[in-house]
Scaffold this active site. Structure first.
Site, PDB file in Angstrom:
ATOM      1  CG  HIS A 578      -7.714   5.039  -3.081  1.00 43.71           C
ATOM      2  ND1 HIS A 578      -8.374   3.832  -3.201  1.00 43.71           N
ATOM      3  CD2 HIS A 578      -6.660   4.986  -3.952  1.00 43.71           C
ATOM      4  CE1 HIS A 578      -7.753   3.072  -4.088  1.00 43.71           C
ATOM      5  NE2 HIS A 578      -6.719   3.754  -4.568  1.00 43.71           N
ATOM      6  CG  ASP A 580      -4.515   5.851  -7.907  1.00 42.81           C
ATOM      7  OD1 ASP A 580      -4.845   5.358  -6.817  1.00 42.81           O
ATOM      8  OD2 ASP A 580      -4.682   5.272  -8.997  1.00 42.81           O
ATOM      9  CG  HIS A 650      -9.876   4.215  -8.044  1.00 45.70           C
ATOM     10  ND1 HIS A 650      -9.243   5.430  -8.222  1.00 45.70           N
ATOM     11  CD2 HIS A 650      -8.885   3.334  -7.692  1.00 45.70           C
ATOM     12  CE1 HIS A 650      -7.945   5.291  -8.009  1.00 45.70           C
ATOM     13  NE2 HIS A 650      -7.703   4.031  -7.676  1.00 45.70           N
ATOM     14  NE  ARG A 660     -10.341  -7.416  -7.863  1.00 40.09           N
ATOM     15  CZ  ARG A 660      -9.612  -6.319  -8.087  1.00 40.09           C
ATOM     16  NH1 ARG A 660      -8.389  -6.217  -7.568  1.00 40.09           N
ATOM     17  NH2 ARG A 660     -10.084  -5.328  -8.823  1.00 40.09           N
TER      18      ARG A 660
END
EC number: 1.14.11.7
Length: 706
Positions: A578, A580, A650, A660
Site C-alpha cells: 500500500h 500511506d 510498501h 514483531r
C-alpha cells in the site's frame, strides 16, 4: 443563504431523486406498498460474526455455512432496499413547493409519505424492522472489500473443496488486485485440484462488466455483430445498475469528509445536510461501477469505452449513422480526442446525401447521463459554497489512451478499404511529489548510524538508520508494550485486520502516559515512548531538509504476533502492499490521492524494537505491488523513513513465528491535520514537567532574597 439553498433543492429533488425509468409516478398518484415476502431475513452482520468465530475455532463447516448465509443476506438486503426505493419513488412523487404561506406543506407531505412507504416496504420484505440490519462501518467495509471471501477460500481449503476455494479466492482478488498472495493462492489451488483450465468465476461480478468483457472478446475476434449486441447490453445493464446504486444512496448517510454542520440550526439546514450527502453518494456511483469493484480510482474510460468500441463496430457493419452517434457520445466525455474527432469527420463523409450530418446528435442515453451528472456537480458545489464545507470534484473521466487496438479510422481517408493504424498507449508517469526534494541533512544525535539512502534503497525519499534506540531502550519499550496494548487498537478493534494468521495489538502515546500517570506501568517507560517518537520526528525533519515544521499525524506502537497452527503453507503478507497517503492501483500504475486515503500525510517512519521473530521483513515495491525494490530486516533501534506517497509502495512480509514490535509514525506538513492525541500528550508532559520542577525547587529563606 438558507433561502437560496432551499430555493434550489426542492426544484431539483423530483428529478434527481427519482430513478429515470419511473419518473412521474403512477397515473392515480396514490401511495401504496408492495406485497410482503415470506420469511424474516437474518442480519448479515450477525451471520458474518458467527462465521468468522467458527473459522477461528476450527469449525470450518459452520464457518462456510454462516459466511455463505451472510453473503446471501447482504445481497438480498441490497435488493430489497433498492426495490423499495424505486417503488416508493414512483408511488410517492415529490411535489415542488409553490409560493406563499404554507406552500411548502404539500412537499413535506409527499416527503413524509415516501418515508412511510419506504419504511413499510422494507419492514414487510425483511420480515421485521429495518433497524435489525444496520451494520457497523467496519462490517460494511469488509463486505465492500469482499473480505468474507478471504475467510471462505481458507475454509474451503480446510474442507478440501478446492474448486469452491478457487471461486472464493478469485472473487476476493477481483476486488483486491494488489493482493499478490491471493493470485498465487489461486494458481496453487488450481494446480492442487488439477483444474488449470478451469474458468475463473467472480461470484459478485456485475452484469454490465460480464457483458462488456464478452463484447471486447467478440470485437477482438472481428465479430462486430456480436460485439455490438454485448456492448449495447452492457450499456443497458450499466444504467440499470446506476439507478440501483442511486436508490441505495437514499438511506442513512455518514460521510466524515463532508461533515460540515456540527449542529442543526433548523429544519431547512437539516434537510439540506442529509440531501447533499445523498447527492454526493449518488454522484459518486460511477465509482461503484468501475472496472474493478474494489478500486476507488476514476473509472478508466469504462463508460466512454463502450461508445468508442461501438463507433468502430457500427462503422464496420455499415451503420454509419449509429457510428456517428456513438463517436459524438464519446466526445461528450473526451472532447479533445483528436482520433475520434477525425472519425466523426470521416463518418459524416460516408452519409447519404439526403442526411444532414448536423442532424445526427450524440446518443441520447449518454446525453441524459452527462446532463444529470453535471447538474449534480453544479448543485453540490453550490451547496458547498452556501453551507460552508469543502468539496473537490474528482476527475471521473481520466483518459489513458482509449482502445488499445488497430481499429482506428484514419483521418482524411474516404475509401472504406483504407489502411488503419494503431492507437499508441500512453505511458503513465511515475508519481510526483509536489514539493522540493532534499535529503542528507544532519542526523542531530550521536551514535546514530547511517545505513542506506534513497539511491541505495532503489527509490525516492528513503533512508535507513541504525542505533536510533539503544538495547536498553528497546527492552524498556518492549516491556511497557505488554502493559498498555489493546488487541485491535488502531484497527477499529479488529484482532486480525490484514491477515487471519496474525494477531495485532497497539497503543497510542496518550494511552501510555495515562497508564504511567495511574501507576499501571512505569511512568519513566511511558515517557520514553513519547520521547523517542519526538526524536524520530526531529531526525526525519532534519534528514529530509524540510523547510517547514513536521507535525505528528498519528503515533502508534504496534505488535503483530504469529498465530500458532496457522503458518503452514502460508504465503500472504502481514500487511499488504500500500501507500500511506493515496490509494494504490497497481493495474493502472497509479496512486489516487483522494479519500478515504490519508491524503494529508507527507512522511512516514518505522522504529523497530526487536528482532527475535521470524519473517516480518519490511519491503518496498514498484507500483505494480509485485516487484520488490528493497527488503529490510527489522532489529532493535533500526529506523526506516520515507515520503508517504505513491512513490513508496510498501508492505510487511508474514510474521511466521514470534512477535514483531515497532513504533509506527506518520507526519504531516499541514498543521490542520496534526494529531489531536499528540497535542493532549504534550499537555500531559508539560504538567508532569512542571510538577517535577516544583518537586526539586530549592527552598529559599526570604531573608536570603534581600
Amino acid at each position: 443563504m438558507r433561502e437560496r439553498i432551499w430555493a434550489q433543492l426542492p426544484m431539483l429533488l423530483p428529478w434527481l431523486l427519482l430513478p429515470p425509468p419511473l419518473w412521474g409516478g403512477p397515473p392515480d398518484g396514490r401511495c401504496s406498498e408492495r406485497e410482503p415476502e415470506p420469511g424474516p431475513l437474518q442480519p448479515f452482520d450477525l451471520l458474518y460474526a458467527s462465521g468468522v468465530a467458527a473459522y477461528y475455532s476450527g469449525d470450518y463447516e459452520v464457518a462456510v455455512r454462516d459466511l455463505e448465509a451472510a453473503l446471501r443476506s447482504h445481497r438480498r438486503l441490497r435488493e430489497i432496499r433498492a426495490r423499495c426505493a424505486r417503488h416508493c419513488a414512483a408511488r410517492c412523487p415529490l411535489v415542488p413547493p409553490g409560493v406563499g404561506p404554507g406552500s411548502e406543506l404539500p412537499f413535506f407531505r409527499a416527503l413524509l409519505e415516501r418515508a412511510r412507504c419506504y419504511r413499510s416496504c422494507q419492514s414487510q420484505r425483511l420480515g421485521g424492522p429495518a433497524s435489525r440490519h444496520r451494520a457497523s462501518e467496519d462490517v460494511r467495509s469488509d463486505f465492500q472489500r469482499r473480505v468474507p471471501y478471504n475467510y471462505l477460500q481458507r475454509a474451503y481449503i480446510k474442507l478440501n473443496q478446492l474448486e469452491k476455494a478457487v471461486e472464493a479466492a478469485h472473487t476476493f482478488f477481483m476486488a483486491n488486485p494488489e493482493h499478490m498472495e491471493m493470485q498465487q493462492n489461486i494458481k496453487n489451488y488450481r494446480t492442487m485440484a488439477g483444474v488449470e483450465d478451469l474458468q475463473l468465476v467472480d461470484r459478485d461480478a456485475k452484469p454490465h462488466l460480464e457483458s462488456y468483457s464478452e463484447g471486447v472478446k467478440h470485437y477482438e475476434a472481428d465479430d462486430f455483430e456480436l460485439a455490438i449486441k454485448y456492448f449495447e447490453q452492457a450499456l443497458r445493464e450499466y444504467f440499470n445498475e446506476d439507478t440501483e446504486c442511486r436508490a441505495l444512496c437514499e438511506g442513512p448517510q455518514r460521510f466524515e469528509e463532508y461533515e460540515y454542520l456540527g449542529y442543526k440550526a433548523g429544519l431547512y439546514e437539516a434537510i439540506a445536510d442529509h440531501y447533499v450527502q445523498v447527492l454526493v453518494c449518488q454522484h459518486e456511483c460511477v465509482r461503484e461501477l468501475a472496472t474493478r469493484p474494489g478500486r476507488l480510482s476514476p473509472i478508466e474510460n469504462f463508460l466512454p469505452l463502450h461508445y468508442d468500441y461501438l463507433q468502430f463496430a457500427y462503422y464496420r457493419v455499415g451503420e454509419y449513422v449509429k457510428a456517428l452517434e456513438c463517436a459524438k457520445a464519446y466526445l461528450l466525455l473526451h472532447p479533445d480526442d483528436e482520433d475520434v474527432r477525425d472519425n466523426v469527420d470521416y463518418y459524416e463523409s460516408l452519409l447519404d446525401d439526403s442526411i444532414d450530418p448536423a442532424s445526427i446528435q450524440a446518443r441520447e442515453d449518454l446525453v441524459m447521463f452527462v446532463k444529470h451528472h453535471k447538474l449534480e456537480s453544479k448543485l453540490i458545489k453550490s451547496a458547498a459554497e452556501g453551507l460552508g464545507f469543502s468539496y473537490t470534484e474528482p476527475n471521473y473521466w481520466i483518459q489513458y489512451g482509449g482502445r488499445q487496438d488497430e481499429n482506428q479510422v484514419p483521418s482524411g481517408v474516404n475509401a472504406e478499404g483504407a489502411e488503419v493504424h494503431g492507437l499508441p498507449a500512453q505511458k503513465k508517469s511515475s508519481p510526483k511529489i509536489d514539493r522540493d526534494l532534499g535529503e542528507g541533512g544532519p542526523l542531530l544525535y550521536e551514535n546514530i548510524t547511517f545505513v542506506y539512502n534513497s539511491e541505495q534503497l532503489n527509490g525516492t525519499q528513503r533512508v535507513l538508520l541504525d542505533n536510533v534506540l539503544s538495547e536498553e531502550q528497546c527492552r524498556e519499550l518492549h516491556s511497557v508494550a505488554s502493559g498498555i496494548m489493546l488487541v485491535g487498537d488502531g484497527y477499529r478493534g479488529k484482532t486480525s485486520p490484514h491477515t487471519p494468521n496474525e494477531k495485532f495489538e497497539g497503543a497510542t502515546v496518550l494511552r501510555a502516559l495515562k497508564f504511567g500517570y495511574e501507576g499501571r506501568v512505569s511512568l519513566k517507560s511511558a515517557r520514553l515512548f513519547y520521547d523517542i517518537s519526538e526524536k524520530a520526528r526531529k531526525i526525519v525533519e532534519s534528514y529530509f531538509m524540510l523547510n517547514s515544521t513536521l507535525y505528528f499525524s498519528y503515533t502508534h506502537m504496534v505488535c503483530r504476533t504469529a498465530l500458532s497452527g496457522q503458518q503452514d503453507r502460508r504465503n500472504d503478507l502481514s500487511h499488504p502492499i500500500h501507500a500511506d497517503n493515496c490509494l494504490l492501483d497497481p493495474e493502472a500504475n497509479e496512486c489516487w490521492k483522494e479519500p478515504p486515503a490519508y491524503t494529508f500525510r507527507d512522511y512516514s517512519a518505522l522504529l523497530y524494537m526487536n528482532d527475535d521473530f521470524e519473517g516480518g521483513e519490511f519491503i518496498f515495491t514498484e507500483m505494480d505491488a509485485k516487484t520488490v525494490t528493497a527488503s529490510i530486516k527489522p532489529k532493535c533501534g533500526r529506523m526506516i523513513s520515507f515520503s508517504s506517497g505513491g512513490e513508496n509502495p510498501h508492505g510487511v512480509k508474514a510474521v511466521t513465528k514470534g512477535q514483531r514490535c515497532a513504533v509506527a509514525l506518520w507526519f504531516t506538513l499541514d498543521p490542520l491535520y496534526r494529531e489531536l492525541e499528540r497535542t493532549q500528550a504534550d499537555e500531559v508532559i508539560a504538567i508532569l514537567d512542571q510538577a517535577q520542577q516544583g518537586k526539586h525547587k530549592p527552598k529559599i529563606n526570604p531573608k536570603d532574597e534581600l
